[in-house]
Design an enzyme around this catalytic site. Structure first.
Site, short mmCIF file in Angstrom:
data_model
loop_
_atom_site.label_atom_id
_atom_site.label_comp_id
_atom_site.label_asym_id
_atom_site.label_seq_id
_atom_site.Cartn_x
_atom_site.Cartn_y
_atom_site.Cartn_z
CG ASP A 125 -24.43 16.93 -6.09
OD1 ASP A 125 -25.16 17.47 -6.95
OD2 ASP A 125 -23.40 17.46 -5.66
CB SER A 136 -24.76 4.19 44.66
OG SER A 136 -23.52 4.48 43.99
CG ASP A 177 -5.37 -0.41 -0.59
OD1 ASP A 177 -6.25 -0.71 -1.43
OD2 ASP A 177 -5.53 -0.58 0.62
CG ASP A 219 -26.07 18.60 -10.71
OD1 ASP A 219 -25.79 18.20 -9.56
OD2 ASP A 219 -26.94 19.46 -10.94
CG ASP A 252 -32.39 27.62 -2.58
OD1 ASP A 252 -32.42 26.88 -1.56
OD2 ASP A 252 -31.42 27.67 -3.36
CG ASP A 304 -9.19 6.31 -1.06
OD1 ASP A 304 -9.55 7.42 -1.51
OD2 ASP A 304 -9.85 5.27 -1.20
CD GLU A 342 -32.62 15.31 -5.32
OE1 GLU A 342 -32.55 14.85 -6.47
OE2 GLU A 342 -31.84 16.19 -4.89
CG ASP A 348 -33.64 26.06 2.21
OD1 ASP A 348 -32.75 26.60 1.51
OD2 ASP A 348 -34.84 26.00 1.88
CG HIS A 406 -8.54 2.05 -0.11
ND1 HIS A 406 -9.18 3.15 0.43
CD2 HIS A 406 -8.32 1.19 0.90
CE1 HIS A 406 -9.32 2.96 1.73
NE2 HIS A 406 -8.82 1.78 2.04
CG ASP A 428 -1.80 -1.15 1.39
OD1 ASP A 428 -1.38 -2.26 1.03
OD2 ASP A 428 -2.92 -0.98 1.89
CD GLU A 469 -20.89 25.57 4.22
OE1 GLU A 469 -21.07 25.78 5.45
OE2 GLU A 469 -19.82 25.77 3.66
CG HIS A 523 -5.94 -5.56 3.28
ND1 HIS A 523 -6.67 -4.47 2.85
CD2 HIS A 523 -6.84 -6.38 3.90
CE1 HIS A 523 -7.94 -4.64 3.18
NE2 HIS A 523 -8.06 -5.78 3.83
#
Length: 640
Positions: free
Chosen positions: A570, A489, A194, A572, A614, A197, A581, A610, A227, A165, A621, A394
């Protein structure tokens, strides 16, 4: 008089020597505990990643049962990965401007291009997206012609180097090439998975290895690791790295890369005697099956095989969560796009399994995928296939390598300082025909690596306990409930044994809790643990004043899973997800994981984040609203 003085000096020297030995032993023990924490949490995270496959199966189970809105969302998760990328639609539409001052590659590639790339990456230059895509498409063209296992031979005058790795640690690859020489017709290499990542330079490593492969396709061999999987990249950093480095064309690169992964060979056989695979084996490992299956059907370990036009056949686990039998789901896909369940399990085993000293083959409970295999399993599989040795990777090892199972299994791990500066050495192996493997160790040095051992151990320890505390705060409510069960107790204190049992029963990390207790809680003179002190210096931020603690902890605990699902939805790459969604995603997630969060709480939370009202949520976020605050950000100089 002189003789007596000499005796005093010898006694003093022995006292100092014994003190120093005990001091070093204590430091080594602390280092060992820190490594145990890092590795246990790493494997626990991988277990969570593997469990996502059950969630996706659950979503597929609901594919034909949900309303149109839900069905459309689930469809986006699974039906958008069918189309093959076409070279002209990607490379041909991306020009390299005259203003670009990074490395330029000339196809067909030669050794000069390897040199150009190495020099550029040493100067931290970025390879243009046009060349990245060219390399990926060209590599895929060559990889498609290769068998599932590369068969190579060594000679007394032609050794082969095996690396484990690298995980995006470019300095380690550069050091290997400096010490061992660049790949060539006389200096062949096997890189055992690997490549990507975790580290910050996964793209650079991948490009170097693929360019070297294209220049020396019969002398540089690339095995697939666990990976080399687009779903793993979503959690462990490579997807984020690509999108940051290639803001304009990152999505195209990711789409092509997903296909390249599927064409990587799954193993290498050296001299018809040595099997080189990334993870390991199981008692059912069948090399004949592995040689013949169509490896490109393994899109991701997290996407179990599915067939068409059959009603879902749902099985219930003891935990109560639904687990769908692979090959029993109705999807508008061709059966030829999927491996059989048996083939899929064969690849999962060789990518995810780990050797252990205990005999037999049993579930790999730490990682959640593959198995643990004992020395008897190793002997059985090797003998059946007339092999003598298994070389795998690994697992991070303190010395960079480890020999087990009576010398029949070797683990090699090439990323030094994997968990923290000074945490481990890296290593590579050189093999020559008829001789024993030679091991070469190294450690990339930096300013911190030159610090005294006690400072390096303290820094490791601090990082290890920091991430362990984050794991504890994510289960704070569950831990407190477990403590209360034993605090009859209501004194706020329980015995050390009760505290350790509670920690393990809730966190399941298989750690030496008694030895770690002094770092995690306050213990009085009688040995009782003030269990609430475990949470004194850490808390989770929350976006709403009146949020319930169980919702906060749930969001924090599952933030990586939720982000992966969001990133798939997501499509796009807008960074936004609609309120509808989000509700649909959470409803399915909540039903599968049985986290018992009211829909009203989720609606209130979604509405709060939000910000511009919108109807869309900036999901990144949203997740950043749940983050851990540490009271102490720097290790104390007397951390002992």
């Amino acid at each position: 008089m002189v003789l007596e003085d000499c005796r005093d000096l010898v006694r003093a020297a022995l006292v100092i020597q014994n003190w120093y030995r005990r001091y070093r032993a204590r430091l080594r023990a602390r280092q060992h505990y820190a490594l145990a924490i890092f590795q246990s949490i790493e494997y626990s995270d991988e277990q969570g990643q593997m469990q996502l496959s059950n969630f996706f199966s659950f979503m597929l189970e609901n594919y034909t049962k949900t309303n149109n809105e839900d069905s459309a969302l689930v469809s986006r998760l699974f039906d958008n990965r069918r189309r093959e990328s076409k070279r002209e639609e990607y490379v041909g539409l991306i020009d390299v401007p005259d203003s670009y001052d990074g490395p330029r590659l000339q196809f067909p590639l030669t050794f000069t291009d390897i040199d150009v790339l190495l020099r550029a990456f040493k100067q931290q230059q970025i390879l243009h997206a046009h060349y990245v895509l060219e390399v990926l498409f060209e590599a895929m063209r060559v990889l498609k012609q290769m068998p599932n296992f590369s068969h190579i031979k060594t000679f007394p005058a032609k050794e082969i180097t095996i690396c484990g790795d690298l995980h995006g640690k470019l300095d380690d690859l550069m050091l290997i090439f400096y010490k061992n020489g660049l790949p060539s017709g006389t200096n062949p290499y096997v890189f055992n998975g690997d490549f990507v990542d975790r580290g910050n330079n996964s793209m650079e490593i991948l490009m170097i290895l693929l360019v070297c492969f294209l220049v020396y396709p019969t002398d540089l061999h690339l095995n697939r690791g666990n990976h080399e999987d687009f779903m793993m990249n979503l959690r462990y950093g490579f997807t984020k790295e690509i999108l940051q480095k290639y803001k304009l064309h990152g999505k195209k690169i990711l789409q092509v890369l997903e296909e390249v992964y599927t064409w990587l060979p799954i193993g290498t056989i050296i001299d018809n005697e040595i099997l080189v695979i990334h993870g390991g084996i199981s008692e059912s490992t069948d090399l004949n099956t592995l040689h013949q299956l169509q490896r490109n059907k393994m899109k991701s370990v997290l996407m179990p095989p599915m067939l068409v036009n059959q009603e879902p056949e749902v099985k219930r686990k003891k935990s109560g969560s639904a687990n769908i039998e692979p090959g029993k789901v109705k999807l508008d896909k061709s059966p030829s796009e999927h491996l059989t369940k048996h083939e899929w399990e064969q690849i999962v085993d060789i990518l995810w399994s780990d050797p252990r000293g205990k005999k037999g083959c049993y579930p790999n409970t730490s990682r959640g995928g593959g198995c643990y295999f004992g020395p008897d399993v190793t002997s059985k599989v090797l003998n059946k296939n007339q092999l003598k040795m298994l070389i795998r990777s690994h697992e991070c090892k303190p010395d960079g390598y480890e020999i087990s199972h009576d010398g029949k299994v070797i683990t090699v791990f090439s990323a030094s300082n994997y968990y923290e500066e000074g945490s481990n050495r890296g290593a590579y192996i050189r093999l020559s025909y008829g001789t024993s493997p030679q091991f070469f160790q190294y450690q990339v040095t930096s300013t911190s690596c030159l610090n005294p051992l006690h400072q390096r151990v303290s820094a490791m320890e601090f990082s290890a306990f920091r991430i362990l505390k984050e794991r504890m705060i994510a289960r704070k409510t569950d831990l407190i409930n477990a403590f209360h069960l034993r605090d009859h107790s209501r004194s706020g204190k329980i015995s050390l044994a009760q505290w350790a049992f509670s920690m393990e029963s809730i966190l399941g990390l298989n750690l030496p809790w008694r030895s770690l207790s002094s770092h995690l809680a306050t213990i009085d003179s009688s040995g009782s643990v003030d269990y609430m002190s475990s949470f004194d210096d850490i808390h989770i931020e929350k976006p709403m004043k009146d949020m319930k603690s169980n919702l906060i902890e749930t969001m924090y605990r599952y933030r990586s899973d939720l982000k992966i699902i969001f990133n798939i939805i997501d499509s796009d790459q807008s960074g936004l997800i609609s309120m509808d969604e989000f509700r649909t995603m959470w409803k399915l997630f909540n039903a599968h994981y049985q986290v018992h969060i009211d829909d009203s709480q989720i609606d209130e939370l979604a509405s709060t984040v939000d910000f511009n009202k919108d109807g869309n949520i900036d999901f990144n976020e949203f997740l950043r609203a749940f983050y851990v605050v540490h009271k102490y950000e720097k290790p104390e100089s007397n951390f002992a």
